[in-house]
Design an enzyme around this catalytic site. Sequence first.
Site, mmCIF file in Angstrom:
data_model
loop_
_atom_site.group_PDB
_atom_site.id
_atom_site.type_symbol
_atom_site.label_atom_id
_atom_site.label_comp_id
_atom_site.label_asym_id
_atom_site.label_seq_id
_atom_site.Cartn_x
_atom_site.Cartn_y
_atom_site.Cartn_z
ATOM 1 N N ASP A 192 0.746 -1.244 -0.112
ATOM 2 C CA ASP A 192 -0.399 -0.591 0.014
ATOM 3 C C ASP A 192 1.003 1.341 0.475
ATOM 4 O OD1 ASP A 192 -1.986 -1.939 0.312
ATOM 5 O OD2 ASP A 192 -2.251 -1.259 2.303
ATOM 6 N N HIS A 219 -4.826 -4.220 5.461
ATOM 7 C CA HIS A 219 -5.147 -4.090 4.155
ATOM 8 C C HIS A 219 -6.222 -4.659 3.585
ATOM 9 C CE1 HIS A 219 -1.737 -5.649 0.816
ATOM 10 N NE2 HIS A 219 -2.169 -6.135 1.653
#
Length: 355
Positions: A192, A219
């Site tokens: 990310d 996530h």
Amino acid sequence: MSMQPNSDASERIARIAAHLNMEENDSCSLMGSNCRSKGGAPGFKVAILGAAGGIGQPLSMLMKINPLVSVLHLYDVVNTPGVTADISHMDTGAVVRGFLGQKQLEDALIGMDLVIIPAGVPRKPGMTRDDLFNINAGIVKTLCEAIAKSCPKAIVNLISNPVNSTVPIAAEVFKRAGTYDPSRLLGVTMLDVVRANTFVAEVLGLDPREVNVPVVGGHAGITILPLLSQVKPPSSFTPKEIEYLTDRIQNGGTEVVEAKAGAGSATLSMAYAAVKFADACLRALRGDAGIIECAYVDSKVTELPFFASKVRLGRGGVEEILPLGPLNDYEREGLEKAKKELVVSVEKGVSFARK
């Protein structure tokens, strides 16, 4: 004396054969200090669980290149002999050894400093991360039971999705085994951050290596919260840019799944991100100071038991969890949405592990 060179050669050949040999009865022949080639670099022992998969193969290759790795154990339930043979031909310092199937799992883990877990099934078009849950949850549980037995002091980097639920599963397994150390269990959310750095750099017209975006929360989807107000170098964005960037960072995985059209999910960028994070963990283990990365960990930053935020890494894993810092209204709103979804994901992992 004439026998000497010959016996040296035989010994070398036997050693090479042992690295590549998948037979169970040889599984302990290279344990401990023997598990290093002559003149092999001092460094850390790293195991990759799920080494023959889409993430596992490029991850294994990149870890073989890492100068901090002296011993690299590759484990999977299929195809490890081929991947091991292939990677072992690379002329870098790390000694590579393969382990195949459940019976060799514990041997793969003995004496490891760092265990990286990309094992599991990939996401396909139309699948949510929750669809992966039942398969990957069982895999993570089995692997963590073996870690608790064979290398309870290792740092564990967990990649298997859905990370928001698999990290709580791992924690429950370790608690049950009496080996749980929250500072040694890290959910890898580095992809990310890597995506955020890349996409923000595109908007700012900068080299992504000069950009650092903290990404907090979890996530998956809306639990991924990029803190664009805290970007380094300090930058300002229009509301439209913030909307575009947040959406693209949250849905980067889906972008790849759709582009691959049934041929897999993000494997190469994930392997890169995993190695970047593993390297940070190894540098911290070595004693380097000031190593700060984002990770999904057992946390008191919010009222949730697990949360991704910036952590300072050290010899024992997570040494400090840093505060979130000042958030703007958009980020505060995003945080509330992220927390609602995270509560459910964490609970799902905990109840699975307690079944």
